[in-house]
Design a protein around this motif. Structure first.
Motif, short mmCIF file in Angstrom:
data_model
loop_
_atom_site.label_atom_id
_atom_site.label_comp_id
_atom_site.label_asym_id
_atom_site.label_seq_id
_atom_site.Cartn_x
_atom_site.Cartn_y
_atom_site.Cartn_z
N GLU B 40 0.85 -1.19 0.00
CA GLU B 40 0.00 0.00 0.00
C GLU B 40 0.88 1.23 0.00
N PRO B 41 0.58 2.20 -0.79
CA PRO B 41 1.43 3.39 -0.84
C PRO B 41 1.21 4.30 0.37
N ARG B 42 2.25 5.10 0.69
CA ARG B 42 2.13 6.09 1.77
C ARG B 42 1.56 7.38 1.17
N PRO B 43 1.06 8.28 2.02
CA PRO B 43 0.56 9.56 1.48
C PRO B 43 1.63 10.27 0.66
N ASP B 45 3.80 8.98 -1.17
CA ASP B 45 4.03 8.34 -2.47
C ASP B 45 3.03 8.83 -3.51
N VAL B 46 1.83 9.20 -3.02
CA VAL B 46 0.75 9.51 -3.96
C VAL B 46 0.39 10.99 -4.00
#
Lengths: 281, 360
Positions: B40-43, B45-46
């Motif tokens: 799951e990406p971190r904030p 990352d996105v």
């Protein structure tokens, strides 16, 4: 004397002359002795009304444990319920009552310093009464414990006496320390110079006596001055953690130091926040 | 270094060996490997804004670290030390400021680095296979070859004279090293067994050197003492003991003098006349590891060592009643001299302080 009086009486032909000379001589000796005798012998004596007041206070506040005449009370098993007070001296009363150790709240391992329950006049009267029970150390004069005017060399010498005689129980910084069976040597922080002096000459509870004959009054003043200089000295290295040495310092290292390391390890290994938005591309 | 991955041991049929058990292991894993959870990406990352924010946050920590490092340099010069140090709020300003600024400077670099790793660096799981620690076969063959070459070139096997004289030289070179160890300090010889105490030497109060009469001692009194000789001068005016020699002698000869009620004392056999009217004298040095002990409880007559709580009963010949000490506290026999002062009858009759090998 007899020769002299015989000759005088013979010359003056008066049978009373010899007796008069003898009386004069005795008066002179007594007078001179009263003038030059040690001050301690005088300061121990108080007027009868003070002693009577002290006895009245003693019967109400102290006699239930120490006995009506301060003879102490022995328990059936042979131990002392309260010690006899003959010979403890006025200084012991001034210390015990003046620091609130006496009257004790309850029998126990150690009489602790509490709120002082008697006013200075009453303490003086009690001390005067107990001093009549037997010869003991009297309350020191202000000149004996007055530490003003001591130079740094004398204070440093007080430190030598302090480290030789006192630190084993009272700790290098006068913070106090533990003794066997739940007893302890109290901290000297905030204790008045007079009470420190009295403790040294009377040896309250488990404390040994440090009599004036061995540790001189001038040396006691130096010790008191050193203790006071310890308490007013700044903490050069930051918080002293109560000056308890490795006990509190070790506890701080374990709890604060190692605790912080563990917290950082937990933080490094913990999952960081995840986004629900999904991958960028 | 080889990066070959060794396959698990298996026989020709590709089945797991069953030589030790009658039941063949089932082919395949009965419980499916759940594998790693989906990434799951971190904030950061996105979200470009979150990424920028994290970047600024970390840069601020590094920046603050520089600020504290500079403050360290400043406080080094600003605050006075020595005889008249700068005092702020009851603390020595220099020590506290140096410690706090350097501590924060280091801590902020660390926190910034952790935050960088957590927020911005890749957080995808990476698999790295193990490999053998041995060098490659060619390297190993090469090394053995070079070694054998050296052995045959030097002819160490063919020339025993050279080999033996070399071994002899290597052994002898150890002698100077061992010999110079002797200079680490003088040999103790018999010093451990004796002290400065002699017959007739006065007992005096430590620091001041006041001699003591029995009448000066009250019941319950404690005196931390030394022999009078430490306070005496030679005819030429120089002290009999001074410097390190004084310190060495003091540490062994230190005594405590106490007075108890005579009826409370039970002297050991042969020591009945070692005291004077209830006044007894003991070594001040604990028999465990040699701490100075003067923690005397006048009512229980117990002497407690503050280091490891060894407790000695002074009314009972200094017997150990608690703690790690193995021997009684040595007692100094005392008497009164012609002028009425307390003096020693002799030196201690046994070595004072901790036990040592040769003591037996």
């Amino acid at each position: 004397m007899r020769l002299l009086s015989a000759r005088l009486s013979a010359k003056r032909r008066s049978p009373l002359a010899g007796v008069v000379v003898l009386l004069l001589g005795l008066l002179l000796t007594g007078g001179v002795y009263a003038l030059v005798s040690p001050a301690q012998a005088q300061s121990g004596q108080a007027d009868q009304s003070t002693i009577a007041k002290g006895r009245a206070l003693f019967l109400v506040g102290c006699a239930s444990c120490h006995g009506e005449n301060g003879e102490g009370i022995l328990e059936k098993k042979g131990t002392q319920y309260a010690p006899p007070l003959a010979g403890v001296g006025a200084a012991a009363v001034d210390f015990q009552v003046g620091t609130g150790r006496m009257p004790m709240a309850r029998p126990g391992t150690q009489a602790e310093a509490r709120k002082v329950l008697y006013n200075p006049d009453e303490i003086k009267a009690l001390a005067a009464f107990v001093a009549t029970l037997g010869p003991g150390p009297s309350i020191p004069a202000k000149s004996q414990y007055d530490i003003s005017g001591l130079d740094s060399k004398e204070v440093a010498r007080g430190g030598q006496f302090w480290r030789t005689n006192c630190t084993a129980c009272h700790n290098f910084a006068a913070a106090g320390g533990a003794l066997p069976d739940g007893r302890y040597a109290p901290s000297l922080n905030g204790v008045s110079p007079k009470h420190i002096y009295e403790a040294m000459i009377t040896g309250p509870q488990q404390m040994p006596v440090f009599a004036d004959s061995v540790v001189k009054p001038s040396e006691k003043r130096q010790i008191i001055a050193y203790v006071k200089s310890l308490q007013s000295a700044p903490n050069y290295g930051g918080n002293a953690l109560g000056s308890m040495g490795p006990v509190t310092e070790g506890m701080a290292a374990w709890i604060v130091g190692i605790g912080a390391c563990v917290a950082f390890a937990v933080w490094i290994a913990s999952h960081s926040v995840r986004s629900k938005k999904g991958a960028k591309a | 270094m080889s990066h070959d991955v060794q396959p698990p041991a298996s026989n020709e049929e590709g089945l797991v060996s069953t030589q030790h058990g009658a039941t063949p292991a089932p082919a395949g894993d009965p419980i499916a490997d759940p594998g790693l959870p989906a990434h799951e990406p971190r904030p950061t990352d996105v979200d470009v804004d979150a990424e920028k924010r994290a970047e600024r946050q970390i840069a601020t920590m590094f920046g603050l670290s520089s600020v504290f490092a500079i403050l360290f340099v400043v406080s080094y010069f600003v605050f006075d030390i020595g005889d008249h140090p700068t005092i702020i709020a009851g603390y020595g300003a220099s020590n506290v400021a140096l410690g706090v600024t350097l501590g924060l400077a280091l801590l902020l670099i660390g926190i910034g680095a952790i935050q960088w790793a957590r927020k911005l660096m890749s957080d995808v799981e990476v698999v790295e296979m193990r490999h053998t620690a041995a060098s490659s076969d060619t390297d190993r063959v090469e090394a053995v070859k070079a070694f054998n070459q050296g052995v045959s070139d030097s002819g160490i096997a063919r020339r025993p004279l050279l080999r033996n004289s070399l071994l002899g030289a290597l052994a002898t070179i150890g002698l100077p090293a061992i010999l110079t160890l002797r200079d680490l300090g003088p040999l103790p010889r018999g010093d451990l067994a004796t002290t400065a105490w002699r017959k007739g030497m006065r007992l005096v109060n430590d620091v001041a050197g006041t001699p003591i009469k029995p009448g000066d001692m009250e019941i319950g009194q404690l005196v931390n003492g030394e022999p009078a000789v430490f306070f005496e001068d030679r005819p030429d005016g120089t002290p009999k003991f001074e410097g390190t020699r004084l310190n060495d002698a003091k540490t062994k000869a230190a005594i405590i003098i106490v007075r108890m009620k005579p009826e409370n004392i039970t002297p050991p056999k042969g020591r009945e006349n070692w005291g004077v009217e209830g006044i007894l004298c003991f070594s001040k040095i604990c028999t465990h590891v040699g701490c100075p002990i003067s923690l005397w409880e006048q009512q229980t007559h117990h002497l407690l060592c503050p280091c490891h709580q060894s407790t000695f009963d002074l009314a009972d010949g200094g017997k150990v009643i608690f703690g790690p000490a193995a021997r009684s506290l040595p007692q100094l026999p005392i008497m009164v001299d012609s002028e009425g002062y307390l003096v020693a009858q002799s030196d201690f009759t046994e070595p004072v302080g901790p036990s040592y090998w040769e003591r037996g």
